[in-house]
Enzyme design. Sequence first.
Site, short mmCIF file in Angstrom:
data_model
loop_
_atom_site.label_atom_id
_atom_site.label_comp_id
_atom_site.label_asym_id
_atom_site.label_seq_id
_atom_site.Cartn_x
_atom_site.Cartn_y
_atom_site.Cartn_z
N ASN A 9 0.88 -1.21 0.08
CA ASN A 9 0.03 -0.02 0.03
C ASN A 9 0.87 1.26 0.08
O ASN A 9 1.47 1.48 0.97
CB ASN A 9 -0.98 0.00 1.24
N LYS A 11 0.13 4.28 -0.20
CA LYS A 11 -0.56 5.50 0.16
C LYS A 11 -0.45 6.50 -0.40
O LYS A 11 -0.09 6.55 -1.67
CB LYS A 11 0.05 5.45 2.01
N HIS A 94 -9.28 1.16 5.36
CA HIS A 94 -8.25 1.41 5.77
C HIS A 94 -8.21 2.46 6.94
O HIS A 94 -9.10 3.31 6.95
CB HIS A 94 -7.33 1.91 4.84
N GLU A 96 -6.48 4.58 8.00
CA GLU A 96 -6.31 6.29 7.76
C GLU A 96 -7.53 6.85 7.30
O GLU A 96 -7.95 8.07 7.52
CB GLU A 96 -5.02 6.30 6.89
N GLU A 166 -5.12 -5.00 10.56
CA GLU A 166 -4.22 -4.03 10.88
C GLU A 166 -4.41 -3.41 12.23
O GLU A 166 -5.23 -2.53 12.38
CB GLU A 166 -4.16 -3.16 9.83
N GLY A 172 2.80 1.87 11.03
CA GLY A 172 4.00 3.09 10.86
C GLY A 172 4.65 3.39 12.30
O GLY A 172 5.23 4.29 12.40
N SER A 213 3.89 -2.41 10.26
CA SER A 213 5.26 -2.37 10.81
C SER A 213 5.86 -3.70 10.16
O SER A 213 6.84 -4.15 10.86
CB SER A 213 5.51 -2.15 12.13
#
Length: 253
Positions: A9, A11, A94, A96, A166, A172, A213
């Site tokens: 991904n 992003k 996702h 985010e 996730e 991250g 990660s």
Amino acid sequence: MRTPMIAGNWKMNKTEAEALNLIRVLMQWVRSYSGVEVLICPPFTSLSTLNKLLVSSPILLGAQNISDQPPGAFTGEISATMAAEFCTHVILGHSERRAYYGEENVLINRKLKAAISADLIPVLCVGEVLTEREAGKADHVVSHQLQEALGGIHLEDPTKMIIAYEPVWAIGTGRSASPEEISDLIARVIRPTLSGLWGEGISQGIRVLYGGSVNSKNAGGFFNTAEIDGALVGGASLTAEKFLGIIEKTQKI
Ligand code: 13P
């Protein structure tokens, strides 16, 4: 029975030129791996170019989002059918998008239905935030996200749906969940929820990826467990060496 998948991904990263540079390197190497599907999800702006380049490559392409609406007056949006011209998969839900753009399960459910109608394979992301985990609510949160997002969806072919677990606190941050914790949650929460929706046979055929990660050092540990069918990789998918290092780990299982 389930073919492992390593998905990148990207992003909101990579100009078209940067995307081309990275994909050219990946294309050279990906052919040498067997028994693994590789999916790249670049920004919309590179989908068309990469689609043309990847015509005879096994690398699959996915979008990172789509609109829940059919084509029409929706400024700034991309419909499922428009995305499906260039790719086969789409990341939905996702964290985010949930956190920064207010996407909730009801909207994600409509996007899933739009994706399936356009023959796109969704990669549905679920996962708890740190406070939910610390409060012992991770199981409930993940099961609820799956039930709401997947409600009313009919699935006959388990290869047409991918789930990515996730945990938000692992994205991250350099801090990942342990392979044992992830396997346990998949076995105890994710598969039974999918089984409740579509039956045990379908549930066992759906790939469940881990994201958060993942790097070439920790990837082997994840892939050695029976429940984790691959990874959804963010940061480490942005350089060929790091991403290929993760794919490589699927070859030693
Ligand atoms: P990182 O691999 O950078 O933690 O991101 C994971 C992710 O969000 C993939 O969708």
